[in-house]
Write a protein that holds these residues in place. Structure first.
Motif, PDB file in Angstrom:
ATOM      1  N   LEU A 126      75.768 -42.864  50.312  1.00 41.05           N
ATOM      2  CA  LEU A 126      75.266 -43.041  48.946  1.00 41.05           C
ATOM      3  C   LEU A 126      73.759 -43.265  48.941  1.00 41.05           C
ATOM      4  O   LEU A 126      73.063 -42.829  48.015  1.00 41.05           O
ATOM      5  N   GLY A 127      73.242 -43.930  49.977  1.00 40.84           N
ATOM      6  CA  GLY A 127      71.795 -44.072  50.106  1.00 40.84           C
ATOM      7  C   GLY A 127      71.135 -42.716  50.288  1.00 40.84           C
ATOM      8  O   GLY A 127      70.065 -42.451  49.725  1.00 40.84           O
ATOM      9  N   ARG A 149      70.998 -41.084  46.958  1.00 39.72           N
ATOM     10  CA  ARG A 149      69.940 -41.660  46.108  1.00 39.72           C
ATOM     11  C   ARG A 149      68.549 -41.164  46.509  1.00 39.72           C
ATOM     12  O   ARG A 149      67.667 -41.009  45.664  1.00 39.72           O
ATOM     13  N   SER A 150      68.360 -40.912  47.809  1.00 38.96           N
ATOM     14  CA  SER A 150      67.043 -40.478  48.294  1.00 38.96           C
ATOM     15  C   SER A 150      66.891 -38.955  48.278  1.00 38.96           C
ATOM     16  O   SER A 150      65.906 -38.421  48.791  1.00 38.96           O
ATOM     17  N   ASP A 151      67.857 -38.255  47.700  1.00 38.59           N
ATOM     18  CA  ASP A 151      67.845 -36.796  47.576  1.00 38.59           C
ATOM     19  C   ASP A 151      67.978 -36.072  48.901  1.00 38.59           C
ATOM     20  O   ASP A 151      67.652 -34.892  49.004  1.00 38.59           O
ATOM     21  N   GLY A 201      77.014 -49.125  41.039  1.00 38.43           N
ATOM     22  CA  GLY A 201      75.990 -49.484  42.011  1.00 38.43           C
ATOM     23  C   GLY A 201      76.050 -50.940  42.427  1.00 38.43           C
ATOM     24  O   GLY A 201      75.017 -51.576  42.657  1.00 38.43           O
ATOM     25  N   GLY A 256      71.955 -50.595  43.174  1.00 41.63           N
ATOM     26  CA  GLY A 256      71.470 -49.276  42.787  1.00 41.63           C
ATOM     27  C   GLY A 256      72.037 -48.899  41.432  1.00 41.63           C
ATOM     28  O   GLY A 256      72.748 -49.676  40.792  1.00 41.63           O
ATOM     29  N   GLU A 257      71.709 -47.679  41.003  1.00 38.36           N
ATOM     30  CA  GLU A 257      72.172 -47.272  39.677  1.00 38.36           C
ATOM     31  C   GLU A 257      73.609 -46.759  39.686  1.00 38.36           C
ATOM     32  O   GLU A 257      74.183 -46.490  38.633  1.00 38.36           O
ATOM     33  N   VAL A 302      76.819 -44.083  40.994  1.00 36.30           N
ATOM     34  CA  VAL A 302      77.032 -42.636  41.026  1.00 36.30           C
ATOM     35  C   VAL A 302      78.196 -42.288  40.110  1.00 36.30           C
ATOM     36  O   VAL A 302      78.978 -43.150  39.718  1.00 36.30           O
ATOM     37  N   ALA A 307      74.757 -37.969  41.773  1.00 40.09           N
ATOM     38  CA  ALA A 307      73.799 -38.885  41.153  1.00 40.09           C
ATOM     39  C   ALA A 307      74.033 -38.970  39.645  1.00 40.09           C
ATOM     40  O   ALA A 307      74.398 -37.983  38.995  1.00 40.09           O
ATOM     41  N   LYS A 308      73.823 -40.146  39.075  1.00 38.00           N
ATOM     42  CA  LYS A 308      74.076 -40.379  37.648  1.00 38.00           C
ATOM     43  C   LYS A 308      73.316 -39.408  36.747  1.00 38.00           C
ATOM     44  O   LYS A 308      73.824 -39.005  35.687  1.00 38.00           O
TER      45      LYS A 308
END
Length: 319
Positions: free
Chosen positions: A118-119, A122-124, A142, A152-153, A155, A273-274
């Motif tokens: 998931l990290g 988040r970092s693309d 998150g 985090g925000e 997913v 991602a959201k």
């Protein structure tokens, strides 16, 4: 990953519902590693962009690349793992290949340890994470399931399978373990960051004083299996399809046995991602398309997991 009706998340949830006996085609090895070295494998050939029926559903940037980058812990047979030739195979790659034909792209699997996926999303580093990941409210929001704190925000998930958690022991030596409560005073091996891990920590808090569960967590499930096989623990826990596959294949079926019933049945989801709603919706549409055309059921039957099949793609169906 089981014991009555309890489950990879907070007060206990998994990476799997009662799934049938795992049918394995050929002697596939439980290989692969859980590092983030960028090991890549496309999810198979897919239909060209010009002829794919759902290509226009994807974000333009992904259509231009022709690839969806997938973060995955490729050491979790039969969901995703490396075969003897080093190719990424399993339930997830087969489903990704079928969806890719609908969307006109290839799904390119990149290896990473489960608790970092998931990290990476988040970092693309990845466009999606697809790795027998249980859809839970904590992950949607998150929230760290261990601390209850926002990290985090969150997913969104496109749910594609249902599974529960099982306990397994060395064959012929169940240590009297039938339920999660029986693990008090025992040593348990699990994969780090999974529902099995969370469930074990939650159960340990219920144990009598001086008789807690000694939990040893590893980067991947194969390492946990190796420790148990060598006598370094009393039991292991993982999603039912994975535990059943290990029971069937490890040592020619002579190493392990499942004890008790599986618990915490919950959906596996493709994490997105959201803010990537167009990609999320495209994946949902593609999944519905392969359910409708029968390709989804072919994958379920191939791997012997038809009892975990769904009949409709749902977004954020996890509790």
């Amino acid at each position: 990953m089981t014991a009555s009706t309890t489950r990879r998340t907070t007060a206990a949830r998994s990476r799997i519902a009662a799934v049938g006996t795992i049918a394995v085609a050929g002697a596939l090895l439980l290989t692969g590693c859980g590092d983030q070295t960028g090991s890549k494998d496309a999810g198979g050939d897919s239909t060209s962009k010009s002829t794919a029926p759902l290509a226009d559903k994807l974000p333009q940037a992904i259509r231009d690349k022709g690839v969806i980058k997938v973060g995955s812990d490729i050491a979790y047979a039969p969901v995703e793992f490396k075969d003897e030739s080093g190719k990424t195979v399993g339930i997830d790659p087969d489903l990704a290949d079928a969806m890719g034909k609908q969307l006109g792209v290839k799904f390119e699997f990149e290896n990473g340890t489960f608790d970092t996926l998931l990290g990476g999303l988040r970092s693309d580093r990845y466009d999606i994470a697809m790795s027998a990941m249980t859809d839970t409210k904590d992950r949607q929001e998150g929230v760290d399931s261990a601390t209850g704190k926002k990290v985090g925000e969150g997913v969104d998930f496109v749910d594609y399978f249902t599974a529960g958690v099982s306990i397994y022991t060395n064959k012929g030596d169940d240590q009297g373990i039938k339920t999660w409560a029986d693990l008090c005073g025992k040593k348990l091996v699990v994969q780090r960051g999974t529902v099995s891990h969370d469930l074990a920590k939650a159960e340990a808090k219920k144990c009598p004083t001086g008789k807690t569960i000694a939990i040893e967590a590893f980067d991947n499930d194969q390492q946990a299996q190796t420790r148990l096989r060598a006598g370094g623990a009393d039991a292991g826990s993982s999603d039912f399809p994975v535990a059943a596959y290990a029971v069937k294949t490890s040592g020619g079926g002579n190493d392990f046995q499942i004890v008790g019933e599986q618990v915490e049945a919950a959906p596996y989801g493709i994490a997105v991602a959201k803010d990537d709603t167009q990609l999320r919706d495209a994946l949902q549409t593609a999944l519905d398309a392969i359910i409708e055309n029968g390709e989804y059921q072919k994958v379920m039957d191939k791997w012997g997991v038809a009892e975990g099949a769904i009949d409709k793609a749902v977004v954020n169906g996890g509790k």
